[in-house]
Design an enzyme around this catalytic site. Structure first.
Site, short mmCIF file in Angstrom:
data_model
loop_
_atom_site.label_atom_id
_atom_site.label_comp_id
_atom_site.label_asym_id
_atom_site.label_seq_id
_atom_site.Cartn_x
_atom_site.Cartn_y
_atom_site.Cartn_z
N HIS A 1 0.85 -1.20 0.00
CA HIS A 1 0.00 0.00 0.00
C HIS A 1 0.88 1.24 0.00
O HIS A 1 1.71 1.42 0.88
CB HIS A 1 -0.94 0.01 1.21
N TYR B 1 -9.29 5.38 7.55
CA TYR B 1 -9.49 5.72 8.96
C TYR B 1 -10.47 6.88 8.98
O TYR B 1 -10.18 7.93 8.38
CB TYR B 1 -8.17 6.18 9.59
N PRO C 1 -4.63 -0.02 18.68
CA PRO C 1 -4.27 -0.40 17.31
C PRO C 1 -4.40 0.70 16.26
O PRO C 1 -4.11 0.48 15.10
CB PRO C 1 -5.23 -1.57 16.99
N LYS D 1 0.70 -0.34 15.13
CA LYS D 1 2.09 -0.44 15.60
C LYS D 1 2.40 -1.67 16.47
O LYS D 1 3.57 -1.97 16.69
CB LYS D 1 2.44 0.82 16.42
N TYR E 1 3.64 6.38 10.17
CA TYR E 1 2.79 5.24 9.78
C TYR E 1 3.63 4.15 9.08
O TYR E 1 3.44 2.97 9.34
CB TYR E 1 1.68 5.73 8.84
C1 LIG Z 1 -7.47 -8.47 20.02
C2 LIG Z 1 -6.20 -7.85 19.50
C3 LIG Z 1 -6.22 -7.17 18.28
C4 LIG Z 1 -5.07 -6.58 17.78
N1 LIG Z 1 -5.10 -5.90 16.59
C5 LIG Z 1 -3.98 -5.30 16.15
C6 LIG Z 1 -3.97 -4.56 14.97
O1 LIG Z 1 -4.98 -4.44 14.29
N2 LIG Z 1 -2.81 -3.97 14.57
C7 LIG Z 1 -1.64 -4.09 15.30
O2 LIG Z 1 -0.59 -3.58 14.91
N3 LIG Z 1 -1.62 -4.81 16.42
C8 LIG Z 1 -2.75 -5.40 16.86
N4 LIG Z 1 -2.71 -6.10 17.99
C9 LIG Z 1 -1.44 -6.20 18.67
C10 LIG Z 1 -0.57 -7.31 18.07
O3 LIG Z 1 -1.36 -8.41 17.76
C11 LIG Z 1 0.49 -7.64 19.09
O4 LIG Z 1 1.28 -6.49 19.27
C12 LIG Z 1 1.38 -8.83 18.72
O5 LIG Z 1 0.63 -10.02 18.74
C13 LIG Z 1 2.53 -8.95 19.70
O6 LIG Z 1 3.19 -10.16 19.52
P1 LIG Z 1 3.89 -10.91 20.74
O7 LIG Z 1 4.48 -12.13 20.15
O8 LIG Z 1 4.77 -9.95 21.45
O9 LIG Z 1 2.71 -11.25 21.75
P2 LIG Z 1 1.49 -12.28 21.56
O10 LIG Z 1 1.01 -12.26 20.17
O11 LIG Z 1 0.53 -11.94 22.65
O12 LIG Z 1 2.13 -13.69 21.82
C14 LIG Z 1 2.49 -14.12 23.12
C15 LIG Z 1 2.51 -15.63 23.15
O13 LIG Z 1 2.93 -16.05 24.44
C16 LIG Z 1 2.07 -17.09 24.89
N5 LIG Z 1 2.07 -17.09 26.35
C17 LIG Z 1 1.43 -16.24 27.18
N6 LIG Z 1 1.65 -16.57 28.46
C18 LIG Z 1 2.46 -17.63 28.44
C19 LIG Z 1 3.03 -18.43 29.47
N7 LIG Z 1 2.80 -18.18 30.77
N8 LIG Z 1 3.81 -19.47 29.10
C20 LIG Z 1 4.06 -19.74 27.79
N9 LIG Z 1 3.52 -19.02 26.78
C21 LIG Z 1 2.73 -17.98 27.11
C22 LIG Z 1 0.72 -16.75 24.30
O14 LIG Z 1 -0.14 -17.87 24.23
C23 LIG Z 1 1.12 -16.23 22.92
O15 LIG Z 1 1.21 -17.25 21.97
C24 LIG Z 1 -3.86 -6.69 18.51
C25 LIG Z 1 -3.83 -7.38 19.72
C26 LIG Z 1 -4.98 -7.95 20.23
C27 LIG Z 1 -4.93 -8.67 21.55
#
Ligand SMILES: Cc1cc2nc3c(=O)[nH]c(=O)nc-3n(C[C@H](O)[C@H](O)[C@H](O)COP(=O)(O)OP(=O)(O)OC[C@H]3O[C@@H](n4cnc5c(N)ncnc54)[C@H](O)[C@@H]3O)c2cc1C
Length: 395
Positions: free
Chosen positions: A72, A201, A293, A297, A386
Site C-alpha cells: 500500500h 481511517y 491499534p 504499531k 505510519y
Molecule cells: C485483540 C487484538 C487485536 C489486535 N489488533 C492489532 C492490529 O490491528 N494492529 C496491530 O498492529 N496490532 C494489533 N494487535 C497487537 C498485536 O497483535 C500484538 O502487538 C502482537 O501479537 C505482539 O506479539 P507478541 O508475540 O509480542 O505477543 P502475543 O502475540 O501476545 O504472543 C504471546 C505468546 O505467548 C504465549 N504465552 C502467554 N503466556 C504464556 C506463558 N505463561 N507461558 C508460555 N507461553 C505464554 C501466548 O499464548 C502467545 O502465543 C492486537 C492485539 C490484540 C490482543
C-alpha cells in the site's frame, strides 16, 4: 534440556526471534502455553512496516508475504466529511506498508520452524523463570504431568501482555506507564472484498471507523464502541448498518457485506514497562508494551524489539560483545516510546471521547485534525510514523 536462548511464547515475537537466531546458528527452544491451532486462530494485526518486512525477509520466511501481501502506497483519512489521501510513498521518499495478516506471518514462521526441526514445546503449563539475575538461568514447565527444566544462557520473554515474564521481575525494579481509553473496538472479519483499495481511517460523530483488509477477498472492519457494549448484542446486520452510517455515502454504497468469520471487542490501552531487561531476561513485544491499534504499531514494535535483541545476541555469541546486553532496554524503548506516541496521537485525533474530553480538549482535537490534514508538514509527520521510523544500529 539445554539451549542457548530459551524463548517463552510462540506469538510473532517468539517465533521471529527463534527463526533469526536459528539462521545465525544460535540454538533456541520455545515454550508456549497454548496449542498451535489456538495460536493460529487469533485474529490480530494486518499492517506491516518496511522494517518488519525486512526482518521477515532476513529470517527467510517472506516468500508467501512477497507473493500475496498487498503493498500500500497510501492511506485515507476521512475527517468531518473531508477525505484526504496520505500518499505514504511520495511523502516518505519511497516507503510503503504491506497488508499481510498476523495469522499468516505466524503460520509462515511456524512452518519454517518445523521445517528446520527447531524445538517448540506447545501446551506447556506453569512456565517459570529461575535465576534470571544469576549466572545459570533456567526455565521449568509442566507437561503431561511432569516437570521439565531448560537450562540456558539467556531468556527472551515473548509471552505477551498476560504472560509471566514481566510478572517474574521484582516489582520494585519496574516502572509502569499506562493510559486506558474510555472505549473499545468492535472488529468484524469477513470474506468480502475490501470497500476501498487502501485503508480508510474515519472520524465520525457516531464514532471512529477503520476499514482495513487482509487480502483482496478478506476485509477487517472496526467500529469504536463504548466499553459497556457486548459482542453478542451485535448481529452482523447491526454491524454493517452502523458501519455504513459512519461512512460517506459513496463509500457506504460500495460496501459489500457478508457473514462474519469473527467478531470481537478489544479495549484500547497504552502501556509500557521500564526497563525491558532484568539480568539475563529480556522482555520483547507485548510482554513489555501495548498500544491502541489505531497506529498499526503493535506487531511492528514487537518486530523492532526482536531486531535489537537478535542483533545484540549475534554480536554476543560471534564477537563476545557481552557489553551490548545492557543496551537492549534503552535501544528498544527509544523506538517503543515513539510508536506509543504515534498510536496515542492517532487515537486522540480520530476518536470521539465523549465526556472524557472537556470543551477545551475537544477544540484542541478539532484544531489538530484541521492542522494535520491541511498542512504538508502535518501529512509528512503522519506518513513517516505510519510507515515506521528507522531502526538504530547496534554498536
Ligand atoms: C485483540 C487484538 C487485536 C489486535 N489488533 C492489532 C492490529 O490491528 N494492529 C496491530 O498492529 N496490532 C494489533 N494487535 C497487537 C498485536 O497483535 C500484538 O502487538 C502482537 O501479537 C505482539 O506479539 P507478541 O508475540 O509480542 O505477543 P502475543 O502475540 O501476545 O504472543 C504471546 C505468546 O505467548 C504465549 N504465552 C502467554 N503466556 C504464556 C506463558 N505463561 N507461558 C508460555 N507461553 C505464554 C501466548 O499464548 C502467545 O502465543 C492486537 C492485539 C490484540 C490482543
Amino acid at each position: 534440556m539445554k539451549t542457548q536462548v530459551a524463548i517463552i511464547g510462540a506469538g510473532p515475537s517468539g517465533l521471529l526471534l527463534g527463526q533469526l537466531l536459528h539462521k545465525a546458528g544460535i540454538d533456541n527452544v520455545i515454550v508456549e502455553r497454548q496449542t498451535p491451532d489456538y495460536v493460529l486462530g487469533r485474529i490480530r494485526a494486518g499492517v506491516l512496516e518496511q522494517g518488519t518486512v525486512d526482518m521477515l525477509r532476513e529470517a527467510g520466511v517472506a516468500a508467501r508475504m512477497d507473493a500475496e501481501g498487498l503493498v500500500h502506497e497510501g492511506v485515507e483519512l476521512i475527517v468531518d466529511g473531508r477525505r484526504v489521501r496520505i500518499p505514504l510513498k511520495e511523502l516518505t521518499g519511497g516507503s510503503t506498508v504491506v497488508v499481510y495478516g498476523q495469522t499468516e506471518v505466524t503460520r509462515d514462521l511456524m512452518e519454517a520452524r518445523q521445517a528446520v526441526g527447531a524445538t517448540t514445546i506447545y501446551s506447556a503449563d506453569n512456565v517459570q523463570i529461575h535465576d534470571a539475575k544469576g549466572d545459570s538461568p533456567y526455565l521449568t514447565y509442566e507437561k503431561d504431568g511432569q516437570t521439565h527444566r531448560i537450562d540456558c544462557d539467556y531468556i527472551a520473554g515473548c509471552d505477551g501482555f498476560h504472560g509471566i515474564s514481566r510478572k517474574s521481575i521484582p516489582a520494585e525494579v519496574l516502572t509502569h506507564y499506562e493510559r486506558v481509553y474510555p472505549f473499545g473496538w468492535l472488529g468484524l472479519l469477513s470474506d468480502t472484498p475490501p470497500v476501498n483499495e487502501e485503508l480508510i481511517y474515519a472520524h465520525h460523530e457516531r464514532g471512529f471507523v477503520l476499514c482495513s483488509q487482509r487480502s483482496l477477498t478478506r476485509s477487517r472492519y472496526y467500529l469504536q464502541v463504548p466499553l459497556t457494549e457486548k459482542v453478542e448484542d451485535w448481529s452482523d446486520e447491526r454491524f454493517w448498518e452502523e458501519l455504513k452510517a459512519r461512512l460517506p455515502e459513496d463509500v457506504a454504497s460500495r460496501l459489500v457485506t457478508g457473514p462474519s468469520l469473527e467478531k470481537s471487542i478489544a479495549p484500547l490501552r497504552s502501556y509500557v514497562v521500564e526497563p525491558m531487561q532484568y539480568g539475563k531476561l529480556f522482555l520483547v513485544g507485548d510482554a513489555a508494551h501495548i498500544v491502541p491499534p489505531t497506529g498499526a504499531k503493535g506487531l511492528n514494535l514487537a518486530a523492532s524489539d526482536v531486531c535489537y535483541l537478535y542483533r545484540i545476541l549475534v554480536k554476543v555469541y560471534k564477537e563476545g560483545r557481552t557489553d551490548l546486553l545492557e543496551k537492549y532496554s534503552e535501544l528498544a524503548l527509544r523506538r517503543v516510546w515513539k510508536g506509543e506516541r504515534f498510536s496515542w496521537f492517532m487515537t486522540n485525533l480520530l476518536h470521539d471521547f465523549g465526556d472524557a474530553k472537556d470543551a477545551w480538549d475537544r477544540k484542541m482535537q478539532q484544531a489538530d485534525r484541521e492542522y494535520y490534514l491541511s498542512s504538508h508538514a502535518g501529512l509528512v509527520n503522519i506518513a513517516e510514523n505510519y510507515v515506521g521510523l528507522p531502526y538504530e544500529d547496534v554498536e
